[in-house]
Motif scaffolding. Structure first.
Motif, mmCIF file in Angstrom:
data_model
loop_
_atom_site.group_PDB
_atom_site.id
_atom_site.type_symbol
_atom_site.label_atom_id
_atom_site.label_comp_id
_atom_site.label_asym_id
_atom_site.label_seq_id
_atom_site.Cartn_x
_atom_site.Cartn_y
_atom_site.Cartn_z
ATOM 1 N N LYS A 6 2.623 7.884 12.803
ATOM 2 C CA LYS A 6 3.999 8.307 12.533
ATOM 3 C C LYS A 6 4.660 7.324 11.557
ATOM 4 C CE LYS A 6 6.172 5.782 16.371
ATOM 5 N NZ LYS A 6 7.047 5.912 17.551
ATOM 6 N N TRP A 7 5.702 7.803 10.876
ATOM 7 C CA TRP A 7 6.487 6.952 9.997
ATOM 8 C C TRP A 7 7.421 6.096 10.834
ATOM 9 C CZ3 TRP A 7 4.980 6.524 5.186
ATOM 10 C CH2 TRP A 7 4.307 7.586 4.572
ATOM 11 N N ALA A 66 7.208 2.548 6.561
ATOM 12 C CA ALA A 66 5.752 2.382 6.559
ATOM 13 C C ALA A 66 5.101 3.386 7.513
ATOM 14 C CB ALA A 66 5.386 0.955 6.950
ATOM 15 N N TRP A 67 3.777 3.455 7.440
ATOM 16 C CA TRP A 67 3.033 4.384 8.278
ATOM 17 C C TRP A 67 2.355 3.633 9.417
ATOM 18 C CZ3 TRP A 67 2.721 9.336 9.402
ATOM 19 C CH2 TRP A 67 1.596 9.823 10.062
ATOM 20 N N SER A 125 -7.411 6.640 0.102
ATOM 21 C CA SER A 125 -6.786 5.398 0.565
ATOM 22 C C SER A 125 -5.505 5.618 1.374
ATOM 23 C CB SER A 125 -6.474 4.494 -0.632
ATOM 24 O OG SER A 125 -5.544 5.117 -1.507
ATOM 25 N N ILE A 126 -4.767 6.666 1.088
ATOM 26 C CA ILE A 126 -3.500 6.913 1.785
ATOM 27 C C ILE A 126 -3.739 7.527 3.158
ATOM 28 C CG2 ILE A 126 -1.456 8.401 1.800
ATOM 29 C CD1 ILE A 126 -1.005 7.782 -1.070
ATOM 30 N N LEU A 127 -3.198 6.885 4.181
ATOM 31 C CA LEU A 127 -3.343 7.344 5.555
ATOM 32 C C LEU A 127 -2.135 8.145 6.031
ATOM 33 C CD1 LEU A 127 -4.764 4.064 7.177
ATOM 34 C CD2 LEU A 127 -6.046 5.993 6.226
ATOM 35 N N GLN A 133 0.356 0.769 7.444
ATOM 36 C CA GLN A 133 0.057 0.819 6.016
ATOM 37 C C GLN A 133 1.376 0.946 5.257
ATOM 38 O OE1 GLN A 133 -1.933 4.294 3.892
ATOM 39 N NE2 GLN A 133 -3.539 2.730 3.646
ATOM 40 N N GLN A 134 1.543 0.096 4.248
ATOM 41 C CA GLN A 134 2.733 0.146 3.419
ATOM 42 C C GLN A 134 2.406 0.771 2.066
ATOM 43 O OE1 GLN A 134 3.963 -4.209 4.464
ATOM 44 N NE2 GLN A 134 5.790 -3.235 3.602
ATOM 45 N N TYR A 135 3.471 1.186 1.360
ATOM 46 C CA TYR A 135 3.286 1.885 0.095
ATOM 47 C C TYR A 135 4.141 1.260 -1.006
ATOM 48 C CZ TYR A 135 1.009 5.034 3.269
ATOM 49 O OH TYR A 135 0.163 5.528 4.233
ATOM 50 N N ILE A 136 3.565 1.211 -2.202
ATOM 51 C CA ILE A 136 4.189 0.513 -3.328
ATOM 52 C C ILE A 136 4.483 1.485 -4.460
ATOM 53 C CG2 ILE A 136 3.887 -1.337 -5.024
ATOM 54 C CD1 ILE A 136 1.957 -2.653 -3.056
ATOM 55 N N VAL A 137 5.683 1.339 -5.040
ATOM 56 C CA VAL A 137 6.058 2.158 -6.189
ATOM 57 C C VAL A 137 6.354 1.251 -7.376
ATOM 58 C CG1 VAL A 137 7.032 3.913 -4.667
ATOM 59 C CG2 VAL A 137 8.529 2.177 -5.660
#
Length: 243
Positions: free
Chosen positions: A164-165, A157-158, A88-90, A140-144
């Protein structure tokens, strides 16, 4: 009352009275509607990631609606939210550093898990494990996960188009103590994001402890997010088939 005696003050008083009456009825209607919703909690019995007895999941929909399922599968709705893993992680978590507004974030891996080292709510850098992903393209965003059931969306985000970030707010400086900091209310998943990215969300916020026990029937936006829980629909179809 004669027309000549009807002055501006009278007109204002009448308008105010009408507005007050309308507001009163409107408030009553909202309260009644809320109470009716609260009475039927049957559709909100599910645990995290587990469809309850009313929401059946996309695989059940697929049994009769294969063409629609094919169009939905892999779509933005399907990938609205996913458990973070190597599929799932790009984004590139290969010890990549990204600096914006004086904050340097390091994206890396520990075994099979994905992490970011970035500024936390105390102004110091900490390691945070990525637990969920949001979306696929153009970003794509990421959650902690934070204490007390809080889940926070990273500010970095990506860019899945340019690979690129990037900073969601590149020209906007946010101090770690401010509400807009990614670790606080502005990018809180429970309150700001969950409703649109998952199906059958219940925030379950406790004001006294400022904690969440947020639940959803289905992690992404599936058929039932728009069409409603499928249990009754399936039951009706099966009943008709038996006749």
């Amino acid at each position: 009352m004669k027309l000549k005696d009807f002055n501006t003050l009278d007109f204002f008083k009448i308008c105010s009275l009408i507005f007050f009456i309308a507001l009163t009825f409107s408030s009553c209607e909202k309260k009644i509607a809320y109470k009716e919703i609260e009475k039927d909690k049957g559709v909100f019995l599910s645990g995290k990631l587990i469809p309850d007895s009313h929401f059946l999941g996309d695989q059940k929909c697929k049994e009769c609606h294969q063409d629609q399922f094919k169009k939905w599968e892999g779509s933005h709705h399907d990938k609205a939210m996913q458990v973070a893993d190597s599929v799932s992680i790009l984004g590139k978590f290969n010890n990549k550093k990204f600096t914006s507004q004086g904050v340097t974030s390091l994206f890396f891996k520990k075994g099979k898990d994905f992490y970011v080292n970035t500024e936390g709510p105390d102004g110091k850098n900490h390691d945070y494990k990525i637990v969920y992903t949001f979306g696929i393209t153009p970003l794509q965003q990421y959650i902690v996960q934070f204490p007390d059931g809080h889940y926070q969306c990273l500010r970095t985000a990506w860019d899945s188009v340019k690979n690129k970030w990037f900073d969601l707010y590149p020209d906007f400086k946010v101090v770690h103590s401010e509400w807009l900091h990614w670790s606080r209310g502005g990018l809180n998943w429970n309150n700001m994001c969950a409703d649109c990215h998952s199906t059958n969300v219940r925030k379950n916020y406790d004001e006294k402890t400022h904690s969440y026990d947020t639940e959803f029937a289905i992690i992404n936006v599936n058929c039932e997010a728009c069409h409603g829980p499928g249990k009754q629909h399936v039951t009706d179809v099966e009943t008709m088939g038996e006749k």
